[in-house]
Design a protein around this motif. Structure first.
Motif, PDB file in Angstrom:
ATOM      1  N   ASN A   1       0.790  -1.166   0.125  1.00  0.00           N
ATOM      2  CA  ASN A   1       0.139   0.008  -0.056  1.00  0.00           C
ATOM      3  C   ASN A   1       0.737   1.223  -0.109  1.00  0.00           C
ATOM      4  O   ASN A   1       0.604   2.319   0.577  1.00  0.00           O
ATOM      5  CB  ASN A   1      -0.881   0.001   1.055  1.00  0.00           C
ATOM      6  CG  ASN A   1      -2.174  -0.790   0.915  1.00  0.00           C
ATOM      7  OD1 ASN A   1      -2.453  -1.054  -0.274  1.00  0.00           O
ATOM      8  ND2 ASN A   1      -2.751  -1.297   1.938  1.00  0.00           N
ATOM      9  N   GLU A   2       1.893   1.018  -0.635  1.00  0.00           N
ATOM     10  CA  GLU A   2       2.701   2.373  -0.845  1.00  0.00           C
ATOM     11  C   GLU A   2       2.877   2.897  -2.117  1.00  0.00           C
ATOM     12  O   GLU A   2       4.011   3.427  -2.837  1.00  0.00           O
ATOM     13  CB  GLU A   2       4.286   1.931  -0.227  1.00  0.00           C
ATOM     14  CG  GLU A   2       4.474   1.815   1.169  1.00  0.00           C
ATOM     15  CD  GLU A   2       5.628   1.305   1.704  1.00  0.00           C
ATOM     16  OE1 GLU A   2       6.620   1.373   0.967  1.00  0.00           O
ATOM     17  OE2 GLU A   2       5.567   0.979   2.741  1.00  0.00           O
ATOM     18  N   ALA A   3       2.107   2.504  -2.904  1.00  0.00           N
ATOM     19  CA  ALA A   3       1.881   2.948  -4.311  1.00  0.00           C
ATOM     20  C   ALA A   3       2.123   4.221  -4.602  1.00  0.00           C
ATOM     21  O   ALA A   3       2.914   4.869  -5.585  1.00  0.00           O
ATOM     22  CB  ALA A   3       0.561   2.288  -5.071  1.00  0.00           C
ATOM     23  N   PHE A   4       1.425   5.221  -3.721  1.00  0.00           N
ATOM     24  CA  PHE A   4       1.351   6.754  -4.037  1.00  0.00           C
ATOM     25  C   PHE A   4       2.505   7.110  -3.151  1.00  0.00           C
ATOM     26  O   PHE A   4       2.108   7.823  -2.041  1.00  0.00           O
ATOM     27  CB  PHE A   4      -0.121   7.091  -3.675  1.00  0.00           C
ATOM     28  CG  PHE A   4      -1.006   6.851  -4.481  1.00  0.00           C
ATOM     29  CD1 PHE A   4      -1.145   7.511  -5.700  1.00  0.00           C
ATOM     30  CD2 PHE A   4      -1.893   5.803  -4.230  1.00  0.00           C
ATOM     31  CE1 PHE A   4      -2.049   7.021  -6.737  1.00  0.00           C
ATOM     32  CE2 PHE A   4      -3.007   5.386  -5.349  1.00  0.00           C
ATOM     33  CZ  PHE A   4      -2.850   6.042  -6.571  1.00  0.00           C
ATOM     34  N   SER A   5       3.753   6.842  -3.420  1.00  0.00           N
ATOM     35  CA  SER A   5       4.754   7.364  -2.467  1.00  0.00           C
ATOM     36  C   SER A   5       5.709   7.911  -3.454  1.00  0.00           C
ATOM     37  O   SER A   5       5.805   7.679  -4.856  1.00  0.00           O
ATOM     38  CB  SER A   5       5.332   6.190  -1.683  1.00  0.00           C
ATOM     39  OG  SER A   5       5.938   5.204  -2.419  1.00  0.00           O
ATOM     40  N   GLU A   6       6.886   8.418  -3.039  1.00  0.00           N
ATOM     41  CA  GLU A   6       7.825   9.023  -3.868  1.00  0.00           C
ATOM     42  C   GLU A   6       8.874   7.882  -4.376  1.00  0.00           C
ATOM     43  O   GLU A   6       9.468   7.819  -5.270  1.00  0.00           O
ATOM     44  CB  GLU A   6       8.879  10.003  -3.040  1.00  0.00           C
ATOM     45  CG  GLU A   6       8.218  11.408  -2.676  1.00  0.00           C
ATOM     46  CD  GLU A   6       8.069  11.949  -4.185  1.00  0.00           C
ATOM     47  OE1 GLU A   6       8.964  11.862  -4.876  1.00  0.00           O
ATOM     48  OE2 GLU A   6       7.103  12.743  -4.075  1.00  0.00           O
ATOM     49  N   LEU A   7       8.760   6.769  -3.497  1.00  0.00           N
ATOM     50  CA  LEU A   7       9.454   5.404  -4.080  1.00  0.00           C
ATOM     51  C   LEU A   7       9.153   5.109  -5.187  1.00  0.00           C
ATOM     52  O   LEU A   7       9.855   4.554  -6.073  1.00  0.00           O
ATOM     53  CB  LEU A   7       9.500   4.400  -2.735  1.00  0.00           C
ATOM     54  CG  LEU A   7      10.102   4.619  -1.684  1.00  0.00           C
ATOM     55  CD1 LEU A   7       9.591   3.515  -0.478  1.00  0.00           C
ATOM     56  CD2 LEU A   7      11.590   4.714  -1.727  1.00  0.00           C
ATOM     57  N   SER A   8       7.693   5.202  -5.401  1.00  0.00           N
ATOM     58  CA  SER A   8       7.229   4.669  -6.608  1.00  0.00           C
ATOM     59  C   SER A   8       7.541   5.457  -7.771  1.00  0.00           C
ATOM     60  O   SER A   8       7.631   5.216  -8.925  1.00  0.00           O
ATOM     61  CB  SER A   8       5.703   4.552  -6.783  1.00  0.00           C
ATOM     62  OG  SER A   8       5.350   3.586  -5.620  1.00  0.00           O
ATOM     63  N   VAL A   9       7.767   6.880  -7.613  1.00  0.00           N
ATOM     64  CA  VAL A   9       7.849   7.839  -8.581  1.00  0.00           C
ATOM     65  C   VAL A   9       9.316   7.469  -8.976  1.00  0.00           C
ATOM     66  O   VAL A   9       9.647   7.558 -10.221  1.00  0.00           O
ATOM     67  CB  VAL A   9       7.844   9.346  -7.837  1.00  0.00           C
ATOM     68  CG1 VAL A   9       8.277  10.280  -9.001  1.00  0.00           C
ATOM     69  CG2 VAL A   9       6.400   9.476  -7.600  1.00  0.00           C
ATOM     70  N   GLU A  10      10.118   7.071  -8.106  1.00  0.00           N
ATOM     71  CA  GLU A  10      11.722   7.217  -8.253  1.00  0.00           C
ATOM     72  C   GLU A  10      11.913   5.704  -9.194  1.00  0.00           C
ATOM     73  O   GLU A  10      12.396   5.743 -10.063  1.00  0.00           O
ATOM     74  CB  GLU A  10      12.600   6.873  -7.184  1.00  0.00           C
ATOM     75  CG  GLU A  10      12.754   8.155  -6.529  1.00  0.00           C
ATOM     76  CD  GLU A  10      13.609   9.151  -7.475  1.00  0.00           C
ATOM     77  OE1 GLU A  10      14.740   8.741  -7.951  1.00  0.00           O
ATOM     78  OE2 GLU A  10      13.184  10.456  -7.315  1.00  0.00           O
TER      79      GLU A  10
END
Length: 158
Positions: free
Chosen positions: A75-84
């Protein structure tokens, strides 16, 4: 979200990686050997080198896709990690496209010698597909960044 909701996608990413590895180990050397025998003018070597060099950004992109699926599971799809991760996938797709596009002049020489103009179109499949993937990743990256900004703005409002 359930942990196994992206299991099929993770399996697909893993199987794609295995297929490309098998092709790199077993397929490319056979094709290269036959091509070198047919075209002894050393035009085949840069193509083979670029194919193996393109495997590096390909596996980096696969790893990033696997990480992105892991973020979705947590549930971390909307995070900066996903953007990176999407940013790295975009850069890897551009690198693959550039490596294969650099081979097109050598493919032209081979096609000219063998009188096979369709070879150039066949050689353009991977660069064009990589550019499509890069554009798709860039659009997803932009959309995800906008969604994260809206989410953080809403969190500050409440």
């Amino acid at each position: 979200m359930e942990r196994g909701s992206t299991l099929i996608l993770k399996a697909a990413v893993f199987l794609i990686g295995l297929a490309v590895l098998a092709l790199s180990i077993f397929g490319v050397p056979v094709i290269a050997k036959d091509a070198i025998e047919a075209f002894p003018d050393h035009w085949v070597y840069p193509i083979v080198i670029a194919m193996y060099a393109a495997a590096i950004p390909f596996y980096i992109a696969l790893y990033q896709a696997f990480k992105l699926l892991g973020y979705i599971d947590k549930n971390e799809a909307f995070s900066e990690l996903s953007v990176e991760a999407l940013k790295k996938i975009k850069y890897c797709a551009i690198a693959i496209s550039l490596l294969h596009a650099a081979c097109l002049p050598f493919l032209f020489l081979i096609a000219d010698e063998d009188d096979a103009p369709g070879l150039i179109l066949f050689g353009m499949v991977i660069p064009v597909a990589s550019i499509v993937i890069a554009v798709f990743a860039a659009v997803l990256q932009k959309l995800l960044k906008n969604a994260i900004d809206i989410k953080s703005e809403n969190d500050l409002t409440v």
